[in-house]
Design an enzyme around this catalytic site. Structure first.
Site, PDB file in Angstrom:
ATOM      1  N   LYS A 188      41.312  34.459  36.271  1.00  0.00           N
ATOM      2  CA  LYS A 188      39.823  34.301  37.087  1.00  0.00           C
ATOM      3  C   LYS A 188      39.350  32.602  37.052  1.00  0.00           C
ATOM      4  O   LYS A 188      40.207  31.877  36.318  1.00  0.00           O
ATOM      5  CB  LYS A 188      38.974  35.222  36.491  1.00  0.00           C
ATOM      6  CG  LYS A 188      39.658  36.802  36.628  1.00  0.00           C
ATOM      7  CD  LYS A 188      39.610  37.282  37.866  1.00  0.00           C
ATOM      8  CE  LYS A 188      40.400  38.476  38.035  1.00  0.00           C
ATOM      9  NZ  LYS A 188      39.834  39.772  37.464  1.00  0.00           N
TER      10      LYS A 188
HETATM   11  C1  PLP Z   1      40.227  41.298  37.294  1.00  0.00           C
HETATM   12  C2  PLP Z   1      39.392  42.210  38.158  1.00  0.00           C
HETATM   13  C3  PLP Z   1      38.647  43.260  37.422  1.00  0.00           C
HETATM   14  C4  PLP Z   1      38.868  43.654  36.065  1.00  0.00           C
HETATM   15  O1  PLP Z   1      38.637  42.706  35.229  1.00  0.00           O
HETATM   16  P1  PLP Z   1      38.851  42.663  33.626  1.00  0.00           P
HETATM   17  O2  PLP Z   1      38.171  41.822  32.859  1.00  0.00           O
HETATM   18  O3  PLP Z   1      40.508  42.319  33.454  1.00  0.00           O
HETATM   19  O4  PLP Z   1      38.412  43.944  33.163  1.00  0.00           O
HETATM   20  C5  PLP Z   1      37.915  43.974  38.096  1.00  0.00           C
HETATM   21  N1  PLP Z   1      37.752  43.898  39.302  1.00  0.00           N
HETATM   22  C6  PLP Z   1      38.337  42.951  40.066  1.00  0.00           C
HETATM   23  C7  PLP Z   1      38.239  42.847  41.593  1.00  0.00           C
HETATM   24  C8  PLP Z   1      39.107  42.083  39.565  1.00  0.00           C
HETATM   25  O5  PLP Z   1      39.893  41.177  40.091  1.00  0.00           O
END
Ligand code: PLP
Length: 387
Positions: A188
């Protein structure tokens, strides 16, 4: 291999984590509140709660909004499964709202139509999870107006979108929603290894989420429901979890956050460079809404399958064979075996499925060089020509 995404770790990040390792607190110290305040100040939110993942943040957000058995949660079918699973954790039923063919976010017109039908059937949603796919914000003003009319609460799943803006305000300000969630997974925009955050302007929701992330246990006499036995006393007032973020993670988050604007600016510059380089190819580049500044977590192209002699799958494989770490975000959630077992079938959300048949995420991350980007474009051109 050029990966589709990659974290950027700099010397100040390493120093900050080492400093915590030498300090008194590895968890439940001063760094988590510091990271929370820094993010809240940055995006203009009243309260921020750091947790161990965005998935955990979505879970406690749903619980704080009172989602439970017999309720409905709606979200987009084009998202990571966590945006829907949070409803299931609470025992709620999940349904989906098909996407807008231009933004790939859930479509407000489809939502409006579905709401008016749901009202007649007496099954309006309690919570809507609006996912800002690739970092581009949903049409939050329209969604918020529908929320007012039909009485549902709104969570922004901004896992892709920290540092982006909607109507010139940072995503997370909460102007059009109850709670916003960020993810700090390494792919991210900024990272804490694993980690997430829930932001809100509502003190009651913040208090609830604070309890839920740490066992439902409190030392605050004001939150206690029976009298304290003594100075050692803590009280469990509801059923919570251990979703806490560590001090090491928060320290990393603080230094990463300092580079957030640079990261998003670089992502936007590279995305616009892709737009120009791909202009002559038989692909659809990401359309951007004029009211938004995308975090550009992902750069998704759609193949013009009528204009090429090869298939989606072949192009994807040819890119991987050429060392390009392409990906597909996302397989529509309703087609996953778990959701099919709940009654969904292919065909339920045709725009999402059309998108899925054409989409490919190209590599994009802030340390990507223009030479690497040129290599991606060259490989794509060759892969589209291969029969
Ligand atoms: C990555 C992601 C999540 C989950 O994130 P984590 O921190 O890995 O639990 C939830 N929603 C979306 C749209 C994502 O891309």
């Amino acid at each position: 291999m050029i990966p589709y995404g990659r974290q950027d770790i700099q010397p100040p990040d390493i120093e900050a984590v080492l400093e915590v390792l030498h300090s008194d607190f590895l968890t439940q110290g001063p760094m988590v509140p510091r990271f929370e305040r820094a993010v809240a100040n940055k995006v203009g939110a009243g309260h921020a709660l750091a947790v161990n993942s965005a998935t955990s943040a979505l879970h406690i957000a749903c619980l704080a909004l009172g989602l439970g058995e017999g309720d409905w949660l709606w979200t987009s079918p084009v998202t990571f499964v966590a945006s829907a699973n949070c409803g299931r954790y609470c025992g709620a039923r999940v349904d989906f709202v098909d996407i807008d063919p231009r933004t790939y976010n859930l479509c407000p017109e489809v939502l409006e139509k579905k709401l008016s039908e749901a009202e007649k059937a007496g099954r309006l949603p309690k919570v809507l999870v609006a996912v800002h796919l690739c970092g581009q914000p949903c049409d939050m003003q329209a969604i918020h107006a529908l929320g007012q009319r039909y009485g549902f609460r709104i969570i922004e799943d901004a896992s892709h979108a920290i540092g982006g803006k909607y109507q010139r305000e940072y995503i997370g300000s909460g102007r059009y929603s109850d709670i916003t969630v960020f993810s700090f997974h390494p792919v991210k925009i900024i990272t804490t290894a694993e980690g997430g955050m829930a932001l809100t302007n509502d003190e009651t929701l913040a208090t609830r989420m604070n309890l839920l992330r740490s066992h439902g246990v409190t030392r605050d006499p004001e939150l206690m429901t029976q009298e304290a036995d003594g100075p050692w006393y803590y009280q469990q007032v509801e059923l919570g979890f251990n979703y806490r973020m560590t001090e090491l993670q928060a320290a990393l988050g603080v230094t990463q956050l300092e580079r957030l604007d640079d990261y998003v600016a670089t992502r936007n510059r590279l995305a616009e460079r892709y737009d120009a380089l791909l202009a002559e190819l038989p692909v659809i580049t990401p359309w951007q809404h004029a009211d938004s500044y995308s975090g550009r977590h992902l750069y998704v192209i759609r193949l013009d399958l009528e204009a090429i002699w090869t298939s989606h799958c072949q192009v994807f494989e040819a890119l991987r064979e050429r060392g390009i770490g392409v990906n597909l975000h996302y397989i529509p959630v309703h087609t996953q075996p778990y959701y099919r077992a709940l009654g969904f079938t292919p065909g339920d959300f045709p725009e999402a499925e059309r998108y899925y048949a054409e989409a490919i995420s190209l590599p994009l991350y802030p340390t990507m060089t223009e030479a690497q980007q040129d290599e991606v474009v060259k490989a794509l051109r060759q892969s589209l020509e291969a029969a």
